[in-house]
Structures are given as C-alpha cells and as structure tokens.
Scaffold this motif. Structure first.
Motif, PDB file in Angstrom:
ATOM      1  N   LYS A 465       0.841  -1.192   0.000  1.00  0.00           N
ATOM      2  CA  LYS A 465       0.000   0.000   0.000  1.00  0.00           C
ATOM      3  C   LYS A 465       0.879   1.246   0.000  1.00  0.00           C
ATOM      4  O   LYS A 465       1.833   1.341   0.780  1.00  0.00           O
ATOM      5  N   PHE A 466       0.538   2.209  -0.851  1.00  0.00           N
ATOM      6  CA  PHE A 466       1.315   3.445  -0.898  1.00  0.00           C
ATOM      7  C   PHE A 466       0.482   4.534  -1.549  1.00  0.00           C
ATOM      8  O   PHE A 466      -0.411   4.261  -2.342  1.00  0.00           O
ATOM      9  N   ASP A 467       0.768   5.770  -1.184  1.00  0.00           N
ATOM     10  CA  ASP A 467       0.153   6.939  -1.805  1.00  0.00           C
ATOM     11  C   ASP A 467       1.179   7.628  -2.692  1.00  0.00           C
ATOM     12  O   ASP A 467       2.387   7.474  -2.497  1.00  0.00           O
ATOM     13  N   ALA A 468       0.682   8.354  -3.674  1.00  0.00           N
ATOM     14  CA  ALA A 468       1.585   9.074  -4.570  1.00  0.00           C
ATOM     15  C   ALA A 468       2.418  10.073  -3.780  1.00  0.00           C
ATOM     16  O   ALA A 468       1.948  10.699  -2.820  1.00  0.00           O
ATOM     17  N   ALA A 469       3.665  10.221  -4.171  1.00  0.00           N
ATOM     18  CA  ALA A 469       4.574  11.152  -3.503  1.00  0.00           C
ATOM     19  C   ALA A 469       4.097  12.598  -3.687  1.00  0.00           C
ATOM     20  O   ALA A 469       3.448  12.925  -4.684  1.00  0.00           O
ATOM     21  N   ASP A 470       4.443  13.437  -2.744  1.00  0.00           N
ATOM     22  CA  ASP A 470       4.109  14.862  -2.835  1.00  0.00           C
ATOM     23  C   ASP A 470       5.228  15.621  -3.547  1.00  0.00           C
ATOM     24  O   ASP A 470       6.360  15.154  -3.633  1.00  0.00           O
ATOM     25  N   VAL A 480      12.633  11.382 -11.661  1.00  0.00           N
ATOM     26  CA  VAL A 480      11.697  12.215 -10.908  1.00  0.00           C
ATOM     27  C   VAL A 480      12.164  12.304  -9.466  1.00  0.00           C
ATOM     28  O   VAL A 480      12.950  11.476  -8.976  1.00  0.00           O
ATOM     29  N   ALA A 481      11.663  13.340  -8.765  1.00  0.00           N
ATOM     30  CA  ALA A 481      11.948  13.510  -7.343  1.00  0.00           C
ATOM     31  C   ALA A 481      10.656  13.906  -6.652  1.00  0.00           C
ATOM     32  O   ALA A 481       9.769  14.531  -7.250  1.00  0.00           O
ATOM     33  N   GLY A 482      10.507  13.516  -5.364  1.00  0.00           N
ATOM     34  CA  GLY A 482       9.304  13.853  -4.625  1.00  0.00           C
ATOM     35  C   GLY A 482       9.485  13.618  -3.129  1.00  0.00           C
ATOM     36  O   GLY A 482      10.513  13.078  -2.694  1.00  0.00           O
ATOM     37  N   THR A 483       8.477  14.004  -2.398  1.00  0.00           N
ATOM     38  CA  THR A 483       8.542  13.880  -0.943  1.00  0.00           C
ATOM     39  C   THR A 483       7.616  12.761  -0.484  1.00  0.00           C
ATOM     40  O   THR A 483       6.440  12.710  -0.857  1.00  0.00           O
ATOM     41  N   ILE A 484       8.163  11.864   0.351  1.00  0.00           N
ATOM     42  CA  ILE A 484       7.393  10.745   0.901  1.00  0.00           C
ATOM     43  C   ILE A 484       7.576  10.762   2.422  1.00  0.00           C
ATOM     44  O   ILE A 484       8.707  10.639   2.914  1.00  0.00           O
ATOM     45  N   GLU A 485       6.462  10.964   3.138  1.00  0.00           N
ATOM     46  CA  GLU A 485       6.482  11.028   4.608  1.00  0.00           C
ATOM     47  C   GLU A 485       7.517  12.042   5.090  1.00  0.00           C
ATOM     48  O   GLU A 485       8.283  11.797   6.040  1.00  0.00           O
ATOM     49  N   GLY A 486       7.580  13.192   4.412  1.00  0.00           N
ATOM     50  CA  GLY A 486       8.428  14.298   4.823  1.00  0.00           C
ATOM     51  C   GLY A 486       9.871  14.210   4.384  1.00  0.00           C
ATOM     52  O   GLY A 486      10.652  15.121   4.645  1.00  0.00           O
TER      53      GLY A 486
END
Length: 714
Positions: A465-470, A480-486
């Motif tokens: 289970k996972f949500d799309a990165a912010d 690509v780069a993104g934020t996951i759980e801060g």
C-alpha cells in the motif's frame, strides 16, 4: 445492385463447383474485360466477382455471358438469404434428379430381366425408362456439354455426354443410363463435399452475437443490434453470453472461452483493463465492457471477411491441375478417336467393339476426381487452420509453410510480451524489498511511462500500500523527485548517480551485471545514499522457447531475430529463446534488407511481427505472419497469415499442417491419375466396361474427397 461502372460486380453462379466450370466462364467473360485478373472465382461459395472498372459491358451482359455456359447467375446474396429465397427445387434439384435417374434404371432393369426375361433385345418400355434415367442424370450437364462442343474446347461434361450418346447408339441402354446416373451421383458427391467445407467456414458467421446489452448514462440497460453500437459505448455481458463487440473490461472478472477466435482450448481469465473479442463466450461472471471497435471492424468481422475471400486465392496445386486438365481432356478425346478408327481401318477390327472401347476410355479418362480433389483439400485446410486460431488468407498461402527454410522474427510483442516487467529488486542502505518497491511505487504512481506502470504493477501484485509522492518534479533525462512522509527521494537512471555523487563499487557492480543482461535499470535514493536498484526487462513469452525448439525439430534451418532494440537486450533475449542469429538496432528499411538477404540465402523465408514497423518486412518475405490478437491493423492486413492467439507454438503446427495438406493433395493427384492409367490399359485390351469405368471414376472421386476432408479433423 449498383449497375454503374467503377464498381465490383458480385454474382452467385449456380452450377459453378469445379475448375471445369471456371474455365468455361473465363472463355466467355475474359474477352469482355481487359484481363483475367479482373475475375475472382470462389468455388466454395459459388461466387463470381468482376472488376467492372475498365469494361463497357454491363452487369446484364455479364449475366448473359454466364448463361451461355449453361450456368445461371444472379446478383449476390449472402448464404442465409439465398437459402431462404430458394425453392425446394432450387435447393435440391441435383439430389432429386440423381435419385430419379437411379429409380428409372431400377425400373428398367426389372422390366428387362424379370418381365421380359426371354426377349432377345431390350424391351421398348425398358428403353423408355433408361432414356428417362439418362435425361434425369444429364439434364444439368447437357447445356455445358453443348457449349463446350460449340467452342471446340472439350471438358468432362462433353466427355460423359459423348460416352452416353455413343452407348445408346450401339444399343447399350442399361450402360448408358448407368453412366449418366453415376456421373450425376459423382457431381452430387462433389457438391456435398464443397458444401461441407463451406459449412465448416460459414460456422464463423454463427459466432456473431445478435444482441448487445447497452448501458446508458443513467444506468438503464436496453437490448440493441451490435451494428448500431458506437465505439466507446458501455455494454453488459451476462454469464454464458457471447461478447458482442471488441473492447476492454471496465468492471467485473470472468473466464472467457476464446476458442472461436484464438483456438485456445482453455478459458482465459479476464479482469479490469483486459481486452475481449466479439464472438467469444463469457463464463460465470458479469462483465461490463467499453467497446473499442464498431461491428464491421471487430476481430471476428475481419476473420469472416478474410476467410470469405480466402478460397478465391487459389493454391499452386489448383492452378497446376487446371492447366493440366485443359491439355489432358483434348488429348483424351483425340486418343479415343484414334482407338475408334485405327484398329478397324488398319487391322480389320470390329467397329462396334472398338467404338465401345473408345466410349469406355472417354468415361474413365474423365478428370472429375482430379479437378475436385485439390480445391476440397485446400478449403478443408483453410477451415481447419481457422479452427486452430491460424487465419490463412487464401489457398495460395496454404502450401508455402511446407517449404520454409528460415524464419525471421521481431522481438517486442512477438518473442516477448511487449511489456516490461520487474526482474530484480535489490534493496540497499538498510531498506528491504517491500520498502524499496513502496518508495518506487509512490514516485511512479501518476506516471504513464511503461517502466513506471511495470513498477506500480509489481508493487500492487505484492499487496503493498502506498500513496503518490508529494511535490513531484520531473528531472529531464534523469528521472523524478518527490517527498514521501516528509523525506525527499528520487528515482531515475544511472545518470542520476553522477549528479548526486552516490556512485560506489557495490552499486556499479550491480549495474554492470544487469546491463550485460540487457535490462533497464532504475535506482531509488535520497540525497545521502542509494536505497536500492530495480531492473526491468521485456520477458520472453511462455511458449517462445518451446516454439523455437519445435521449429528446428520440424526442419526450419535458421531462426533470426530482427529488432530495433539495442544489441545487449537483443542478445539476452536471443540466448534465452534459442535464436540462431540476431540483427539489432534496425529501422524498418533495415528489416526489409535483412529479409531480402535471408530470401537470397534460403529461398523460402517467413517473417513474423506485430507492429507497423514490421509491415514492410512482412510484405517482402515469402510468407508474412502477424500476431493477430495484439498486432496492429497494418501488420494484420498486410500479412498472409495471422496467429489469432499470439501463440508462437502455432508456427510449427502451421508448418506441419501445410506439409500434411501438400501430402494429401499429392496423394489425391497420384491416386486419380494412377486409377485412370490402369483402366486405360484394361480398356485397350478389352477388360473393362462402361459401368465399371464410371464406377471406378466415382469411387475415385469419393476417396479423394474423403481424403481431402480428413484435414478438417483436429
């Protein structure tokens, strides 16, 4: 029917069931046209197609020309309409006449052997019944015989008619009637065999669903004709029903019986986003599908159109038999005349005796069995292949696989599934496989890139289970780069390491190993370390390795891969699949050049592909084979054969099927000519009779037809 020029005139020709009739029609029609290429004959359906583009003749002129041959033409209607509109007499006239002929012979024989047993000559009443039997047996033949005589082009109809008339002139009434009856029975048998092969193919028409359950935007469902359903509509398919149109599943899951289209013996599980075909049968589940093609463009509709026109594309053996018969029949007539006149004139033979022997020769030499044996075998081969999910687009392509020496194959979508799959998950930096895949899935959740979809699919298949990165940001050419759980993460190619100074010996070792295998590599990391490595590759189809092995086993000398992919990936796939030779990084024109080189080296070469870029090479090969289920329309249309299940194991089956077809055709030709040669010898020495000759000819016809129809068996 539109009578204007620049159109295709399609006629149903009653009485056209053999290449002899085709020859007669050509003699009448070709002078009215610029070339023979404007005519197409479909013996299976009794259909004549005329390209009216460059002729001053009208459809009425064409119909009149057909009538002059003793046959009847009318504007084309499909089989069901023709059967519904035909009277009992039109549907069964040959059966009725043949039965009547046989009954009249029986009555005449009883009168001759029982009632007037002591009479020295055939009683007049018995002669009347024998004459009735002759007319019943030859009434459909005599117009064709007369046309053949007036054109000075003897055919089997003329041979038989002359034999019957000659027998009556010398008082052999029973034998004359028997010849007429058995010849009519032979033609009836021929018609039956063509009908059986026709029914085997036209059974495809019965797969077409008559009703579609259309769901409107407000949720209501109504039954409509599939032909009226627009592309993009939503349909409901209940348990046990046929799927009306090609499309993909948007809700539900079920096992689908695809055997009518692909030849697969077991039902195939379908769920959301899976493609489904018109004419296949839903299992126990309720499916909601979105249509992708109109009724006239479905896979089933294409199959029906291709099969419908396939039998008019004649095999080399059929063309050889037609040429042979055109020479053979006049030679037989000349030989019979020589047998009639030479012994009486030069050796004082009895005229009546040698006339009888000449008539026997005419009967036994009739090419009926010879000319029917090949088209029946070819049509049976086409129907059998269609049942197995192998669509051969004409008799001209049935014999080619038997002589193949080399096979060229595209890689992506042919040898492989055409979709990348996660092969290796190598966690680093204190992460485990589940954490690594969750991070990658979150970073790729909203991407449509094939590698991204493969990563997300792998993570979901493991129940993660996972949500799309912010704060997702694309880094051109790298990832690509993104934020996951801060915390900030990145995902990208090995080039990403250069800009983050994260390269190390362990990472480099894994990268080199994976790249040597031809796999695509994706890394996941933070600003401080690499979290892990994912490798992806397009995987070899389950049946590919065994199919390649089987191709070699059936005598294919060389199997070659032609691909636009990089050499490393191509070599890795080739090594796994057992390919003999690899040509990589090819453009479409390079594939054509490679096929031309193979044709020059091996002669007969097949090319197998599924994409638009494969179409030129398919056209250049000796035999173009398209992957029909997932292939592009361009590849399928230009190919000579389509594998409707995308199953490469059908290739060695096709080679063996072609060889079996050729073997049966040769058996039929050899047996037909052998029997005739035997009876010619017996006739010359006076050991044969009219009834024995026609019985042998009819028996030969029956045996070669039965032998050809063996191809319909699985």
């Amino acid at each position: 029917m539109n009578d204007t020029k620049n159109s295709l005139l399609e006629l149903r020709v009653t009485g056209m069931c053999c290449v002899e009739e085709v020859s007669m029609l050509k003699r009448e029609l070709v002078p009215m046209l610029e070339s023979e290429e404007q005519l197409r004959f479909d013996l299976l359906a009794g259909k004549l197609s005329v390209d009216m583009t460059s002729t001053d003749a009208s459809p009425a002129d064409m119909i009149a020309a057909v009538k002059r041959t003793g046959m009847k033409a009318e504007f084309w209607k499909d089989e069901k309409s023709a059967q519904q509109n035909a009277s009992l007499w039109q549907r069964h006239q040959r059966s009725i006449l043949t039965t009547l002929s046989g009954l009249m012979i029986l009555v005449g024989l009883v009168l001759e052997l029982v009632v007037w047993a002591d009479a020295e000559q055939t009683p007049l009443l018995a002669i009347g019944f024998y004459l009735f039997a002759v007319l019943s047996g030859l009434v459909l033949v005599l117009p064709k015989a007369w046309r053949s005589l007036s054109a000075l082009r003897p055919d089997m109809n003329l041979l038989m008619s002359v034999a019957v008339v000659g027998a009556m002139l010398i008082g052999e009434w029973f034998e004359a009637a028997t010849v007429a009856f058995l010849f009519s029975l032979s033609l009836l048998l021929e018609s039956w065999s063509i009908g059986r092969a026709r029914r085997a193919i036209s059974a495809l028409m019965d797969l077409t669903p008559l009703i579609a359950h259309l769901r409107s935007e407000d949720g209501t469902v109504k039954d409509v004709d599939p032909a009226t359903v627009a592309v993009g509509s939503v349909l409901m398919v209940r348990s046990g029903e046929k799927i009306p149109l090609d499309g993909h599943v948007i809700q539900g899951a079920s096992a689908i019986d695809q055997s009518p289209i692909t030849g697969e013996s077991m039902p195939v599980e379908k769920t959301v986003d899976d493609k489904v075909f018109a004419g296949t049968i839903n299992g126990d589940g309720l499916l909601t599908i979105e249509t992708e093609k109109a009724a006239e463009d479905t896979t089933l509709a294409r199959i029906i159109k291709m099969v419908d026109s396939a039998s008019s594309n004649r095999a080399p053996s059929e063309r050889w038999v037609e040429k042979f018969a055109s020479i053979y029949t006049p030679v037989v007539m000349a030989t019979a005349f020589a047998i009639l006149v030479i012994p009486p004139l030069l050796f004082a033979g009895e005229w009546s005796e040698w006339l009888y022997r000449a008539l026997v020769l005419l009967v036994i030499a009739c090419p009926c069995a010879l000319v029917i044996s090949t088209p029946v075998s070819v049509v049976a081969a086409l129907a059998s292949a269609a049942r197995h999910g192998v669509l051969i687009k004409g008799g001209g392509f049935v014999e080619v696989p038997a002589s193949l020496r080399a096979v060229a194959m595209d890689k992506t979508g042919t040898l492989t599934h055409g979709q990348p799959k996660v092969m290796d998950v190598i966690p680093m930096g204190g992460h485990d496989s589940a954490k690594l895949l969750s991070l990658a899935g979150a970073l790729e959740a909203n991407s449509n890139h094939p590698l991204a979809r493969a990563i997300v699919a792998e993570a979901e298949s493991r129940g993660l289970k996972f949500d799309a990165a912010d704060d997702l940001a694309t880094i051109p050419g790298k990832g690509v780069a993104g934020t996951i759980e801060g915390e900030e993460y990145w995902l990208g190619s090995p080039r990403f390491l250069e800009s983050h100074d994260l390269d190390n010996t362990d990472v480099r070792s894994h990268l080199e190993t994976m790249q040597m295998k031809g796999r695509s590599v994706v890394l996941v990391g933070t600003g401080e370390h690499v979290c892990g490595i994912l490798s992806l590759a397009d995987t070899v189809r389950d049946e590919t390795i065994e199919a390649i092995r089987s191709l070699h086993a059936v005598g294919i000398e060389h199997v070659v891969m032609l691909t636009g992919d990089n050499l490393g990936t191509a070599n890795a796939i080739a090594a796994e699949a057992g390919i003999d030779e690899v040509h990589a990084e090819l453009l479409p024109e390079d594939k054509v050049a490679a096929v031309e080189q193979l044709v020059a080296q091996y002669g007969q070469v097949a090319m197998i592909g599924d994409g638009v870029n494969d179409a030129p090479a398919l056209a250049r090969s000796s035999l173009g084979i398209a992957m029909g289920a997932a292939g592009t329309d361009a590849a399928i249309e230009i190919a000579d054969v389509a594998l409707m299940s995308d199953d490469l194991s059908k290739l060695p089956w096709l080679v063996q099927h072609s060889r079996r077809t050729l073997r049966i055709i040769r058996q039929n030709i050899g047996f037909s000519l052998g029997i005739k040669l035997l009876f010619v010898i017996l006739t010359f020495f006076g050991f044969s009779s009219l009834w024995a000759a026609i019985a042998a000819d009819m028996g030969t016809s029956f045996l070669v037809i039965a032998n050809g129809l063996r191809l319909l068996r699985n």
